[in-house]
Design an enzyme around this catalytic site. Structure first.
Site, mmCIF file in Angstrom:
data_model
loop_
_atom_site.group_PDB
_atom_site.id
_atom_site.type_symbol
_atom_site.label_atom_id
_atom_site.label_comp_id
_atom_site.label_asym_id
_atom_site.label_seq_id
_atom_site.Cartn_x
_atom_site.Cartn_y
_atom_site.Cartn_z
ATOM 1 C CG HIS A 193 20.887 -69.330 -27.050
ATOM 2 N ND1 HIS A 193 21.058 -70.621 -27.490
ATOM 3 C CD2 HIS A 193 22.117 -68.766 -27.063
ATOM 4 C CE1 HIS A 193 22.344 -70.832 -27.744
ATOM 5 N NE2 HIS A 193 23.008 -69.729 -27.498
ATOM 6 C CE LYS A 195 21.903 -67.665 -30.909
ATOM 7 N NZ LYS A 195 23.129 -68.433 -30.920
ATOM 8 C CG ASP A 200 9.792 -61.315 -48.545
ATOM 9 O OD1 ASP A 200 9.293 -60.396 -47.869
ATOM 10 O OD2 ASP A 200 10.575 -61.123 -49.488
#
EC number: 2.7.8.5
Length: 529
Positions: A193, A195, A200
């Site tokens: 889950h 996110k 870079d």
């Protein structure tokens, strides 16, 4: 106070007594006082006596093990105990930007076409070190005939040496259970889950996915950490670690395990979880050691340069006024750092402090509910009204999920009222026509302050799934910068301005009427959504 007190235990009194080594008399006295106070208060206000012990029975604040010194900005904030658990990243607040809308998120995430960028890297005269690593959940990423896997196959087939697609499969979905549970419902057993989006040396932390609605009309939270290489390195290593214990997508749409790794659902569950625990904790511990070493070299070296010398040498980085702590929760692997830190923050919030807590899916764990109801700070909890719940209008059983959240909300509100806590604990429902609500996190305002000094932002929802089933990550941002505090305050205000205060009348509305079968089923399934 024992260092072992940071580990959460199932028996509350064991936690409390663990804080008092060699002090049995004091422990006994505390027990007697707590029992007497509990009985008296229970008789007067009918409050469950265990709520009075919530501040005592929660994880203790871990000691800061390194002494403060005059050379470094230590001791400047009360939350440095978190660095006993995770790496501490000191940055300038000028590198932190809080976003407020899906449109801003979309503008930030817009990059050149990934395929064309990879194509250019192949045509370059010199070897390119461009690498693309994508970590998804196996069950959610495989749902339906057209899904994330099939979308990524052309990229994987064309650039097999530069693109890696990892599909995390929870070890709890196996055997007969895996065969019987249909698509979509199998996602309730456990998900990847997290996110986090890395480019870079920059990082975006959010609760938002990359589907269309999150760029248009699904409200979430987002923070952009620009040019923060140490933080980017940490999350890159974390993604790689979870990727290593996940199934690897191949160009023919089959999957395989990394060589030498236990299979997540065919292999021995205990062996898999032990290996995954080690792989992830190695990342956390090595980063923590690395940051401590960097701190020592920067502030404690005998050859420490003055600010003027550093500027003359070309190092113009400003001193940190903001600290970032990555909080990881992977209960299947016995990693529960986020849970420990969140419980401690709720416990230590003093009288007069304000906690603004938001979740798109109001289904707090029992431990979090006990702390909200039993501690001293003021709480304003923002949750989704049924109309902006992501499941509103869904077909089949999923369409009843908003009603189940209403039932849970009403039960919690009734508990608040029965304890006479309506002034201290307030519920507010977010509503916006044509939108859905997915924001989660908290803002902490210390007593007497009009601006927050700490926020939690990332993927956890403070519910059972976030704590026990899914892989989650968020960051704690602690800042002394008034400008960044203003950004966080404005973010909070903007969300809460679109809400209405919950009262008894709220549940008399037709849209809040919950069918009997939903009420009966909710206690049985609330740990799965």
């Amino acid at each position: 106070m024992a260092a072992a007190a940071v580990a959460a235990g199932p028996v509350f009194w064991r936690r409390l007594l663990g804080l008092l080594p060699g002090r049995p008399g004091l422990a006994a006295l505390l027990g007697r006082l707590s029992d007497r106070l509990g009985r008296n208060r229970d008789r007067r206000r009918r409050r469950p006596p265990w709520l009075l012990l919530a501040p005592l029975l929660s994880p203790a604040v871990p000691y800061v093990t390194l002494p403060p010194c005059c050379l470094c900005p230590e001791g400047v904030h009360r939350f440095q105990w978190i660095r006993n658990l995770v790496p501490e990243f000191g940055v300038s607040s000028s590198h932190v930007r809080v976003l407020s809308s899906p449109a801003e998120f979309f503008e930030l995430m817009k990059v050149d076409c990934l395929e064309s960028t990879l194509e250019k890297s192949l045509q370059a005269k010199f070897p390119s070190d461009l690498r693309v690593s994508i970590l998804l959940d196996f069950t959610r990423g495989s749902r339906g005939r057209k899904n994330s896997r099939t979308m990524l196959l052309p990229l994987l087939q064309r650039f097999p040496e530069q693109v890696r697609v990892s599909l995390f499969h929870t070890p709890n979905l196996r055997g007969l259970l895996r065969l019987l549970i249909p698509e979509r419902f199998n996602e309730t057993i456990g998900l990847q889950h997290i996110k986090v989006y890395l480019f870079d040396n920059s990082v975006v932390l959010s609760g938002a996915n990359l589907s269309d609605s999150y760029f248009t009309n699904r409200q979430d939270r987002y923070v952009f950490l620009q040019d923060c290489p140490e933080i980017a390195d940490f999350f890159t290593e974390l993604v790689d670690a979870v990727g290593d214990v996940s199934l690897q997508l191949r160009g023919d749409n089959t999957v395989q395990v990394v060589e030498g790794m236990v299979h997540p659902y065919k292999g021995d569950r205990a062996a898999y979880c032990k290996a995954a625990h080690k792989r992830v904790m190695d990342v956390i511990n090595s980063a923590r050691t690395r940051q401590q070493t960097l701190h020592t070299q920067t502030f404690h070296s005998n050859s420490l340069l003055t600010q003027e010398d550093a500027a003359a040498a070309g190092d113009r980085r400003p001193a940190p006024d903001t600290w970032i702590y990555p909080l990881i929760q992977m209960k299947p692997f016995e990693i529960q750092i986020d849970e420990i830190v969140t419980e401690t923050l709720l416990t230590e919030a003093e009288r007069g402090a304000k906690v603004y807590l938001t979740t798109g899916y109001f289904n707090l764990t029992q431990a979090y509910m006990d702390l909200v109801l039993g501690t001293r700070a003021e709480y304003q909890i923002l949750l989704a009204s049924p109309e902006v719940n992501g499941f509103f209008g869904a077909k089949g059983v999923a369409g009843a999920i908003p009603a189940a959240y209403v039932h849970i909300e009403r039960q919690f509100y009734s508990e608040v009222c029965s304890l006479g806590q309506q002034e201290r604990v307030q519920l507010q429902e977010y509503w916006r026509r044509g939108w859905t609500f997915h924001a989660k996190g908290l803002w902490l305002y210390l007593a007497g302050s009009s601006l927050p000094c700490l926020t939690l932002i990332g993927s956890p929802n403070f519910g059972y799934r976030s704590v026990h089933r899914d892989l989650e990550a968020q960051i704690a941002i602690v800042t002394e910068s008034r400008a960044l505090q203003q950004q966080l305050h404005q973010e909070q205000e903007q969300l809460y301005l679109r809400s209405g205060v919950v009262s008894s009348a709220t549940f008399e509305q037709p849209s809040r009427q919950v069918k009997l079968w939903v009420k009966m089923v909710t206690p049985l399934i609330k740990n799965f959504f």
